[in-house]
Design a protein around this motif. Structure first.
Motif, mmCIF file in Angstrom:
data_model
loop_
_atom_site.group_PDB
_atom_site.id
_atom_site.type_symbol
_atom_site.label_atom_id
_atom_site.label_comp_id
_atom_site.label_asym_id
_atom_site.label_seq_id
_atom_site.Cartn_x
_atom_site.Cartn_y
_atom_site.Cartn_z
ATOM 1 N N GLY A 193 41.583 48.975 41.514
ATOM 2 C CA GLY A 193 42.145 47.644 41.697
ATOM 3 C C GLY A 193 41.677 46.675 40.646
ATOM 4 O O GLY A 193 40.970 47.030 39.706
ATOM 5 N N GLU A 194 42.076 45.444 40.831
ATOM 6 C CA GLU A 194 41.814 44.409 39.841
ATOM 7 C C GLU A 194 40.702 43.448 40.224
ATOM 8 O O GLU A 194 40.366 42.556 39.467
ATOM 9 N N LYS A 195 40.144 43.601 41.420
ATOM 10 C CA LYS A 195 39.083 42.683 41.824
ATOM 11 C C LYS A 195 38.003 43.441 42.579
ATOM 12 O O LYS A 195 38.259 44.510 43.136
ATOM 13 N N PRO A 196 36.785 42.897 42.584
ATOM 14 C CA PRO A 196 35.688 43.561 43.291
ATOM 15 C C PRO A 196 35.973 43.681 44.787
ATOM 16 O O PRO A 196 36.733 42.892 45.358
ATOM 17 N N ARG A 197 35.340 44.666 45.400
ATOM 18 C CA ARG A 197 35.474 44.800 46.851
ATOM 19 C C ARG A 197 34.798 43.608 47.530
ATOM 20 O O ARG A 197 33.799 43.087 47.035
ATOM 21 N N LYS A 229 36.075 46.428 57.136
ATOM 22 C CA LYS A 229 35.743 47.806 56.753
ATOM 23 C C LYS A 229 36.836 48.399 55.874
ATOM 24 O O LYS A 229 36.547 49.027 54.852
ATOM 25 N N VAL A 230 38.086 48.200 56.245
ATOM 26 C CA VAL A 230 39.209 48.721 55.456
ATOM 27 C C VAL A 230 39.229 48.067 54.083
ATOM 28 O O VAL A 230 39.410 48.742 53.063
ATOM 29 N N ALA A 231 39.017 46.756 54.024
ATOM 30 C CA ALA A 231 39.041 46.033 52.743
ATOM 31 C C ALA A 231 37.951 46.538 51.794
ATOM 32 O O ALA A 231 38.151 46.587 50.578
ATOM 33 N N ALA A 232 36.816 46.945 52.344
ATOM 34 C CA ALA A 232 35.725 47.452 51.508
ATOM 35 C C ALA A 232 35.909 48.931 51.163
ATOM 36 O O ALA A 232 35.572 49.365 50.066
ATOM 37 N N TRP A 233 36.464 49.717 52.067
ATOM 38 C CA TRP A 233 36.574 51.169 51.886
ATOM 39 C C TRP A 233 37.830 51.583 51.124
ATOM 40 O O TRP A 233 37.800 52.512 50.322
ATOM 41 N N GLU A 234 38.943 50.906 51.352
ATOM 42 C CA GLU A 234 40.219 51.323 50.781
ATOM 43 C C GLU A 234 40.215 51.442 49.252
ATOM 44 O O GLU A 234 40.719 52.431 48.711
ATOM 45 N N PRO A 235 39.650 50.487 48.501
ATOM 46 C CA PRO A 235 39.706 50.617 47.045
ATOM 47 C C PRO A 235 38.690 51.597 46.455
ATOM 48 O O PRO A 235 38.714 51.877 45.259
#
Length: 130
Positions: free
Chosen positions: A38-42, A55-61
């Protein structure tokens, strides 16, 4: 292809113009890719009581895969032994990439296979660091 070494700092990728941290390691027989896509940090998340959405926002990328590889000509074929996506661990699931080495730079360009017909071509550029 350099048989031993690590590459990181994906400075260019047709998929992600603002790359995030990653590390790619090749040894004589094995490889490992670990990266944030992706283009931005988790996003940060609380250590305790994180919501499912956090959790999804941190794990997905997050992406990780490791296994063995083989080289034929200027094509490298990756055979995953372990990966975040269980579908990619099936015996017939392989990834093929054209590669080019220019000094300390490794260029990988995805190739379509019968098992993985690509809808888009992805080119990644890695710079070697020791």
């Amino acid at each position: 292809m350099e048989k031993n070494g690590s590459h990181r700092d994906r400075s260019e990728c047709s998929k992600d113009p603002h790359p995030q941290p990653n590390i790619v390691i090749f040894t004589k027989k094995h490889f490992s890719f670990t990266e944030v896509e992706g283009e931005k940090p988790r996003p940060d998340q609380p250590l305790e009581k994180a919501t499912d959405a956090q959790k999804v926002a941190a794990w997905e990328p997050f992406s990780a895969q490791a296994g063995t590889y083989e080289i034929k000509g200027m094509t490298v074929t990756l055979h995953d032994l372990v990966t975040k996506d269980p579908e990619n661990m099936k015996p017939d699931s392989v990834e093929t990439w054209d590669f080019k080495i220019e000094g300390t730079t490794l260029l990988l360009t995805s190739k379509a296979t019968a098992a993985r017909p690509n809808t888009e071509t992805i080119t990644m550029k890695f710079v070697r660091v020791d």
